[in-house]
Every structure is written in structure tokens, then in C-alpha cells.
Design an enzyme around this catalytic site. Structure first.
Site, PDB file in Angstrom:
ATOM      1  N   HIS A  27       0.548  -0.917  -0.754  1.00 40.23           N
ATOM      2  CA  HIS A  27      -0.049   0.282   0.104  1.00 40.23           C
ATOM      3  C   HIS A  27       0.978   1.237  -0.384  1.00 40.23           C
ATOM      4  O   HIS A  27       1.486   1.680   1.424  1.00 40.23           O
ATOM      5  CB  HIS A  27      -0.922  -0.367   1.445  1.00 40.23           C
ATOM      6  CG  HIS A  27      -2.122   0.918   1.253  1.00 40.23           C
ATOM      7  ND1 HIS A  27      -3.640   0.751   1.292  1.00 40.23           N
ATOM      8  CD2 HIS A  27      -1.813   1.894   1.082  1.00 40.23           C
ATOM      9  CE1 HIS A  27      -4.426   1.524   1.185  1.00 40.23           C
ATOM     10  NE2 HIS A  27      -3.497   2.697   0.979  1.00 40.23           N
ATOM     11  N   HIS A  29       1.155   5.224  -1.905  1.00 45.60           N
ATOM     12  CA  HIS A  29       0.507   6.206  -3.326  1.00 45.60           C
ATOM     13  C   HIS A  29       1.245   6.593  -4.334  1.00 45.60           C
ATOM     14  O   HIS A  29       2.450   7.205  -3.490  1.00 45.60           O
ATOM     15  CB  HIS A  29      -0.512   6.737  -3.148  1.00 45.60           C
ATOM     16  CG  HIS A  29      -1.893   6.252  -1.996  1.00 45.60           C
ATOM     17  ND1 HIS A  29      -3.169   5.937  -3.657  1.00 45.60           N
ATOM     18  CD2 HIS A  29      -2.063   5.756  -1.497  1.00 45.60           C
ATOM     19  CE1 HIS A  29      -3.879   5.194  -2.462  1.00 45.60           C
ATOM     20  NE2 HIS A  29      -3.153   5.419  -1.041  1.00 45.60           N
ATOM     21  N   ASP A  31       1.332   9.296  -6.174  1.00 46.88           N
ATOM     22  CA  ASP A  31       1.396  10.491  -5.833  1.00 46.88           C
ATOM     23  C   ASP A  31       1.281  11.101  -4.506  1.00 46.88           C
ATOM     24  O   ASP A  31       1.256  12.030  -4.456  1.00 46.88           O
ATOM     25  CB  ASP A  31      -0.005  10.863  -6.234  1.00 46.88           C
ATOM     26  CG  ASP A  31      -1.143  10.310  -5.730  1.00 46.88           C
ATOM     27  OD1 ASP A  31      -0.795   9.052  -5.439  1.00 46.88           O
ATOM     28  OD2 ASP A  31      -2.302  10.976  -6.046  1.00 46.88           O
ATOM     29  N   GLY A 188      -9.654   7.344  -2.285  1.00 49.12           N
ATOM     30  CA  GLY A 188     -10.486   8.830  -1.628  1.00 49.12           C
ATOM     31  C   GLY A 188     -11.296   8.980  -0.379  1.00 49.12           C
ATOM     32  O   GLY A 188     -11.307   8.036  -0.080  1.00 49.12           O
ATOM     33  N   HIS A 215      -9.440   0.642  -0.123  1.00 43.69           N
ATOM     34  CA  HIS A 215      -9.837   1.307   0.660  1.00 43.69           C
ATOM     35  C   HIS A 215     -11.117   1.561   1.699  1.00 43.69           C
ATOM     36  O   HIS A 215     -11.824   1.577   0.935  1.00 43.69           O
ATOM     37  CB  HIS A 215      -9.373   3.010   0.602  1.00 43.69           C
ATOM     38  CG  HIS A 215      -7.734   2.488  -0.375  1.00 43.69           C
ATOM     39  ND1 HIS A 215      -7.366   3.291  -1.329  1.00 43.69           N
ATOM     40  CD2 HIS A 215      -6.943   3.317   1.048  1.00 43.69           C
ATOM     41  CE1 HIS A 215      -6.500   2.881  -1.317  1.00 43.69           C
ATOM     42  NE2 HIS A 215      -5.337   3.911  -0.050  1.00 43.69           N
ATOM     43  N   GLU A 218     -11.506   2.969   7.462  1.00 49.32           N
ATOM     44  CA  GLU A 218      -9.827   3.872   7.618  1.00 49.32           C
ATOM     45  C   GLU A 218     -10.255   4.973   8.615  1.00 49.32           C
ATOM     46  O   GLU A 218     -10.130   5.362   9.442  1.00 49.32           O
ATOM     47  CB  GLU A 218      -8.887   4.452   6.498  1.00 49.32           C
ATOM     48  CG  GLU A 218      -8.121   5.237   6.667  1.00 49.32           C
ATOM     49  CD  GLU A 218      -7.314   6.119   5.380  1.00 49.32           C
ATOM     50  OE1 GLU A 218      -6.732   6.995   5.847  1.00 49.32           O
ATOM     51  OE2 GLU A 218      -7.332   6.052   3.988  1.00 49.32           O
ATOM     52  N   ASP A 310       2.048   3.927   2.943  1.00 50.26           N
ATOM     53  CA  ASP A 310       0.481   4.841   2.468  1.00 50.26           C
ATOM     54  C   ASP A 310       1.247   6.245   1.658  1.00 50.26           C
ATOM     55  O   ASP A 310       1.249   5.881   0.287  1.00 50.26           O
ATOM     56  CB  ASP A 310      -0.045   5.120   3.305  1.00 50.26           C
ATOM     57  CG  ASP A 310      -1.901   5.578   3.207  1.00 50.26           C
ATOM     58  OD1 ASP A 310      -2.036   4.982   1.547  1.00 50.26           O
ATOM     59  OD2 ASP A 310      -2.931   6.242   4.068  1.00 50.26           O
TER      60      ASP A 310
END
Length: 372
Positions: A27, A29, A31, A188, A215, A218, A310
């Protein structure tokens, strides 16, 4: 050959030992892992205004801005990274550097996720986005190999949960399943955007025998985890820390005698992998501290926990840092880290023979050597 001393204490997880460990991240990202200096350079080219153009100050700004206690506020920091990832050259550079940074941290298998639909502002097609990122990954893997580090990278193509392009992005993932894409995700803000909004996409992927992680759990509760698993067919859960809402510990707070609800039993009994991101969870108020983070309780109860970053930029973190925090503040040992690493390795979405080779050739020998 001398017999192993089974009574010997495992070595302490010193910074040097942690740095040397082979790591697996499921996991992470794309970006959310840019180098601050790269953002400054790309922003200047794109004419995008940043909070500061000093790389060190910018890195600190991202961590501070993300450390808000709100997932929604946390997500606003991506406005700056997405803004500088709108051309093939920029995407290729960011992807290449991400691989190099992970490899330098000892990561031997990584799944990088990103949402192609967020990179269309300057006219690229979805496929052109995927092609540029994959070229960057390939360049990073080759450059890391030249430096003596072997890393395997798979792509998780992601749809934004607040948008309505789930089917289109699922089709994109399937079109690239033999070109580096190993799975699908939605990401998102969770609130008001449940996984079932994209049920048509998940049905398509399941019928196409394509792996999915979602996801869930969370910022939203355990119900989101149930929906991701039972309605949408997720094979892994991104974060998933809210599963603790379905667990009742003993009166003294210990796991001895803990009572698990139906969902918690399902997740544990099926060994559904949880992609837990300790530092990120603190920033979004999904946990209060590393010492009390649910990952340790879940580990002790036998859940399939994995350690993840993350967003390395927003959390100012790395896999080495996450492991070191768990060791220093939650008492994790080398054996605990090895178990979590193997859980992650065998639950990657690459083909089993690929994962098996990574475990046999890179992970197990290194842990055995480091354990002395």
C-alpha cells in the site's frame, strides 16, 4: 554445521538491521511519494504555485498539512503532487524515482497505486498515462539493478471513489493486466462514497478473475470493510484498522479472552490481508499512537497484518521508519517483522511463482542471515 541456539534472544531491531531487512510494501501511493526537490522542479516547469520552493521546507509542509486528524484534509495535500504529474515526462520521472527510493530502502516487492483519471489535465489519454508510468517503473527497476538492488514492482490501477469512472478504469486495468498492472483499487474520501457505488466495476473484475483491494475501514467504520468484502469481492483491505470496532478485548485490555464479532471472525478466519499504514493512521485519526495502534492487537489475535507506508511524502516516512516505530514504541521483534513481511509477500497480486521466488531468493535468506 552447528545446531541453532533456539534459546537465543532475537537481535535488536537497530536502525542498521532494519535498513538491511528485505521489505514488501503493498500500500504505497505513487502520487504520495514524490521527492520534494522533484516537486519544486516540476512545479516550476508547469507554472504551479507551491507553499514554498525550498525542498526541505516543502517536505515539512506536506507532513504538517497532512497531520490534521482528518482524512479529507489529508487528501487536499495531493492537489500539489497531482498538479505536477500531468505530462508523460513528469509521470515517467516520478515513477522512476519512486522505484529507486523504495529499492534504496530495501524494498524487494512493491505495489504502486495511482489513479490515471487524475492525470489528464494536459490532454493525455488514460492509456498514455499508464504507458508513461510503466516506462518509469521499468527504468527504475533497471537502474536499481545496476546499483545492485533487485526490486519487483506491480501496478494497482485506481479509480476515484467520488467519481463515476469505475467501469472505465476497471477496463483499463484489464487491458493492461499483462503489461505491469496486477490489481485494481478505489481511493479517496470514504464518507458518502461507499465501495458499492462501483459495484458494476467490481463485478466486471471478479468475472475477469482480476484481483481487487479496496480502501475501507480507515475513516469509515467496520461496515465499510464488510461491504468491500461481501459486496465487492475485495481480496485485501486497504487500511482496515476499523475492524477493531468488531472486537471486544478483555476487561484489562488484553487479547486473552477477546471476543470477536461475525465480521472480525470472517476477516481473521479467512486471513484477509490488512494493508495497515501506522503513521498515516495517526495523521487521519484512525489511531492515537504507535504504541496503541490496532496493528499490534490484530497481530496478537492472528489477523493477517502487513506493514505499509501509504504516502511517504505526506507522512515523512519509509518502510524502515514504519518498522522502527513499531519496534521502538510497540515492542515488535525481528520475528514479528518477518511474519508480516511474509504475509505481505504471499498476498501480493503478482503471480504466485513470482512471489514464491522473491520469498525463497530474497526474503528468507536475508532474515536468516540477519537473525544470526
Amino acid at each position: 554445521m552447528a545446531a541453532a541456539d533456539l534459546t537465543a534472544e532475537p537481535p535488536a531491531l537497530t536502525p542498521e538491521l532494519v535498513a538491511a531487512l528485505p521489505k514488501v510494501v503493498l500500500h504505497d501511493h505513487l502520487d504520495g511519494g514524490l521527492r520534494p526537490a522533484t516537486i519544486v522542479e516540476l512545479a516550476a516547469e508547469a507554472g504551479h504555485e507551491l507553499p514554498t520552493t525550498d525542498p526541505a521546507e516543502l517536505g515539512a509542509w506536506f507532513v504538517e498539512a497532512a497531520d490534521s486528524g482528518s482524512l479529507e484534509r489529508y487528501l487536499t495535500t495531493f492537489d500539489h503532487t497531482i498538479a505536477v504529474m500531468q505530462t508523460p515526462d513528469a509521470l515517467r520521472r516520478v515513477a522512476r524515482e519512486s522505484v529507486l527510493d523504495l529499492a534504496a530502502d530495501g524494498v524487494v516487492y512493491a505495489e504502486q497505486r495511482y489513479a490515471p483519471e487524475q492525470h489528464l489535465q494536459q490532454g493525455m489519454s488514460l492509456q498514455e498515462v499508464v504507458d508513461a508510468v510503466q516506462q518509469g517503473f521499468d527504468e527504475g527497476v533497471a537502474e536499481a539493478a545496476e546499483a545492485g538492488r533487485t526490486i519487483t514492482v506491480g501496478t494497482l490501477v485506481t479509480a476515484m471513489r467520488h467519481a463515476d469512472r469505475g467501469v472505465e478504469i476497471a477496463e483499463l486495468a484489464l487491458a493492461n493486466r499483462d503489461a505491469g498492472v496486477v490489481g485494481f483499487d478505489i481511493a479517496g474520501a470514504e464518507a458518502a462514497f461507499p465501495p458499492s457505488n462501483h459495484l458494476e466495476a467490481f463485478t466486471l473484475l471478479r468475472r475477469s478473475s482480476f484481483p481487487v483491494t479496496i480502501h475501507a475501514g480507515e475513516s469509515s467504520g467496520a461496515d465499510a470493510i464488510w461491504e468491500a468484502l461481501q459486496l465487492c469481492g475485495a481480496l485485501r483491505i486497504g487500511h482496515g484498522v476499523r475492524i477493531d470496532e468488531d472486537i471486544e478485548l478483555a476487561a484489562d485490555g488484553s487479547v486473552d479472552g477477546a471476543r470477536l464479532g461475525v465480521l472480525a471472525h470472517w476477516v481473521r478466519d479467512r486471513q484477509v490481508p490488512l494493508e495497515i499504514c501506522p503513521s498515516s493512521n495517526l495523521q487521519t485519526a484512525a489511531a492515537e499512537s504507535i504504541a496503541t495502534h490496532p496493528i499490534t492487537m490484530l497481530r496478537d489475535l492472528g489477523f493477517a497484518v502487513t506493514i505499509n507506508t501509504d504516502n511517504r511524502l505526506m507522512s515523512g516516512t519509509s518502510m524502515s521508519r514504519e518498522i522502527s516505530l513499531l519496534a521502538a514504541e510497540a515492542g515488535w521483534t525481528l520475528d514479528d517483522v518477518e511474519a508480516a513481511t511474509l504475509t505481505a509477500a504471499f498476498n501480493g497480486f503478482a503471480h504466485h511463482d513470482v512471489l514464491e521466488a522473491i520469498v525463497a531468493e530474497q526474503i528468507l535468506p536475508a532474515f536468516a542471515e540477519l537473525a544470526g
